[in-house]
Design a protein around this motif. Structure first.
Motif, PDB file in Angstrom:
ATOM      1  N   ILE A  80     -11.395   3.686  -7.863  1.00 36.68           N
ATOM      2  CA  ILE A  80     -10.747   3.024  -9.066  1.00 36.68           C
ATOM      3  C   ILE A  80     -11.575   2.890 -10.189  1.00 36.68           C
ATOM      4  N   PRO A  81     -11.126   3.581 -11.490  1.00 37.81           N
ATOM      5  CA  PRO A  81     -12.178   3.266 -12.696  1.00 37.81           C
ATOM      6  C   PRO A  81     -12.040   2.088 -13.070  1.00 37.81           C
ATOM      7  N   ARG A  82     -13.097   1.701 -13.976  1.00 37.31           N
ATOM      8  CA  ARG A  82     -13.093   0.143 -14.392  1.00 37.31           C
ATOM      9  C   ARG A  82     -12.687   0.591 -16.080  1.00 37.31           C
ATOM     10  N   PHE A  83     -11.725  -0.122 -16.565  1.00 35.68           N
ATOM     11  CA  PHE A  83     -11.088  -0.168 -18.155  1.00 35.68           C
ATOM     12  C   PHE A  83     -12.355  -0.398 -18.806  1.00 35.68           C
ATOM     13  N   ALA A 135      -4.988  -3.250  -3.663  1.00 33.62           N
ATOM     14  CA  ALA A 135      -3.701  -2.392  -3.938  1.00 33.62           C
ATOM     15  C   ALA A 135      -3.659  -0.763  -3.416  1.00 33.62           C
ATOM     16  N   GLN A 136      -5.109  -0.466  -3.386  1.00 30.43           N
ATOM     17  CA  GLN A 136      -5.605   0.931  -3.004  1.00 30.43           C
ATOM     18  C   GLN A 136      -5.264   0.902  -1.590  1.00 30.43           C
ATOM     19  N   LEU A 196      -2.991  11.463   0.874  1.00 27.39           N
ATOM     20  CA  LEU A 196      -3.689  10.413   1.414  1.00 27.39           C
ATOM     21  C   LEU A 196      -5.315  10.598   1.452  1.00 27.39           C
ATOM     22  N   ALA A 197      -5.505  12.068   1.876  1.00 24.37           N
ATOM     23  CA  ALA A 197      -7.086  12.225   1.950  1.00 24.37           C
ATOM     24  C   ALA A 197      -7.436  12.151   0.407  1.00 24.37           C
ATOM     25  N   GLU A 198      -6.901  12.374  -0.592  1.00 21.83           N
ATOM     26  CA  GLU A 198      -7.325  12.395  -1.982  1.00 21.83           C
ATOM     27  C   GLU A 198      -7.458  10.893  -2.414  1.00 21.83           C
ATOM     28  N   MET A 199      -6.392   9.998  -1.989  1.00 28.71           N
ATOM     29  CA  MET A 199      -6.506   8.719  -2.395  1.00 28.71           C
ATOM     30  C   MET A 199      -7.531   7.853  -1.629  1.00 28.71           C
ATOM     31  N   GLU A 200      -7.712   8.371  -0.755  1.00 23.37           N
ATOM     32  CA  GLU A 200      -8.874   7.631   0.060  1.00 23.37           C
ATOM     33  C   GLU A 200     -10.486   7.919  -0.415  1.00 23.37           C
ATOM     34  N   LYS A 201     -10.582   9.078  -0.978  1.00 26.67           N
ATOM     35  CA  LYS A 201     -11.668   9.222  -1.930  1.00 26.67           C
ATOM     36  C   LYS A 201     -11.853   8.897  -3.094  1.00 26.67           C
TER      37      LYS A 201
END
Length: 404
Positions: free
Chosen positions: A354-357, A329-330, A346-351
């Motif tokens: 994904i946190p774990r619930f 998804a990412q 995009l720059a923020e998303m690439e860094k």
């Protein structure tokens, strides 16, 4: 002309020196051929190096067997190619050939010792050169001049070369995107030959078409070249939609080209509905991953947008990734941000990791909750609370929201 660059010198491994010595001992010529020569003359390190020789396949087999050199992948032998493995390196060596019969897809070949005759049967002048192992350039059709001028031309008659293998139409577009400096620098007779022979692409397999098209989509001038495919009546024979959205493609291409997009990210701009992804898949046999990305982009390019709250513009994208729980998804969201031209996001998303619930059914059972249905409902509620906290709340804080 002699080539003595560091890229050329670096090719001379123990393996190549061993192969070169063997051919010399047996009095057969061996030269570097095709794309590797083009890359070396452009100052690039070639990814693959193919060799051509005056030795027939049977002579090569005999030489390698006598020298105790292992041969692999015998499938190429009927086309004149033998692959030898020496010092943990593979060397693909092909006998010089002449095309005797061609049908627009395949060729029946005859072996020759005439280097110019072999160069004549190659597609583009920039791919028709040979390089001796002493660095001597053998250029029968002014390929080096064309390369310096960034010109993409067929060897001899464009019409004849295309009719030998219709896929050469797409190879022309691909190499234009790789070599040419300006988008509209085509020879009129080349474009006319493409227009006249476009229908021949209908008989070429989707897999072969997609290999070439993918590289064109991520090369230079991609929007111009796709536009040209429509102008020259090529598009309908390679699975592109009849009413492709060229305005959207040009708009998206202007920003997406800077960020190494996936081929499907560029192609999606041409599509007006998810059904068109299905049609492309039927013709081109794209991978499942490519198909899913295409459907995702067409479906969400107008609906999944940055938040109006400037303090957390990325929130809708993060929420989508967490809710989807899909492993890729990412990656898909990153391609969407490229499509939308959202450089900062995009720059923020690439860094972003994904946190774990932090809560599981096991944690709720330890609190004395045993009903599976109830556990499911609570977990869903806790997920919503966690989401509102921007994924900051830990296990203890979340469990405080559970009524025991």
């Amino acid at each position: 002309m002699q080539v003595k660059t560091k890229e050329f010198q670096s090719l001379f491994t123990d393996g190549l020196n061993g192969i070169a010595e063997l051919f010399e001992q047996n009095k057969f010529e061996l030269r570097i051929a095709g794309g590797a020569v083009r890359d070396l003359l452009s100052g690039k390190q070639p990814q693959d190096v193919d060799f051509a020789t005056t030795a027939t396949p049977s002579k090569m087999k005999s030489m390698f067997q006598t020298a105790g050199i292992r041969m692999i992948n015998n499938k190429g032998e009927q086309h004149g190619t033998i692959t030898a493995r020496i010092h943990n390196q593979n060397f693909e060596v092909t006998t010089l050939r002449i095309d005797v019969v061609t049908d627009g897809r395949h060729a029946e070949v005859e072996f020759t010792t005439d280097w110019q005759k072999d160069a004549e049967r190659r597609d583009l002048t920039i791919n028709s050169m040979f390089l001796g192992l002493d660095g001597t350039l053998y250029d029968y059709f002014n390929g080096y001049e064309d390369l310096k001028k960034r010109k993409v031309r067929f060897v001899g008659s464009a019409n004849q070369r295309i009719q030998e293998d219709f896929l050469r139409i797409l190879r022309y577009f691909r190499f234009y995107g790789r070599v040419a400096e300006e988008p509209g620098d085509h020879e009129p007779e080349t474009l006319e030959a493409i227009r006249e022979n476009a229908k021949g692409l209908a008989g070429i397999s989707g897999e072969r078409i997609w290999v070439e098209l993918k590289k064109t989509l991520v090369g230079n001038h991609a929007a111009h070249l796709i536009d040209l495919m429509y102008d020259l009546d090529v598009a309908q024979y390679i699975g592109l939609p009849v009413e492709g959205n060229l305005v959207e493609l040009n708009r998206v291409w202007k920003h997406v080209q800077k960020w190494s997009p996936k081929p499907m990210t560029v192609l999606s701009a041409l599509l007006r509905a998810t059904e068109e992804v299905e049609k492309i898949d039927l013709r081109l046999k794209i991978s499942k991953e490519e198909k899913n990305l295409g459907v995702f982009l067409v479906k969400y390019r107008r609906d999944l947008l940055k938040a109006e709250d400037e303090s957390d513009c990325l929130k809708p994208y993060r929420d989508f990734i967490i809710d989807s729980r899909e492993p890729d998804a990412q990656h898909k969201v990153c391609e969407l941000l490229k499509y939308q031209g959202e450089e900062q996001l995009l720059a923020e998303m690439e860094k972003w990791s994904i946190p774990r619930f932090p809560v599981s059914g096991h944690d709720l059972r330890k609190m004395g909750i045993s009903s599976g249905k109830e556990i499911g409902t609570i977990l869903q509620n806790l997920r919503e609370i966690w989401k509102k906290s921007r994924y900051q709340m830990d296990k203890e804080e979340l469990l405080n929201n559970v009524k025991s």
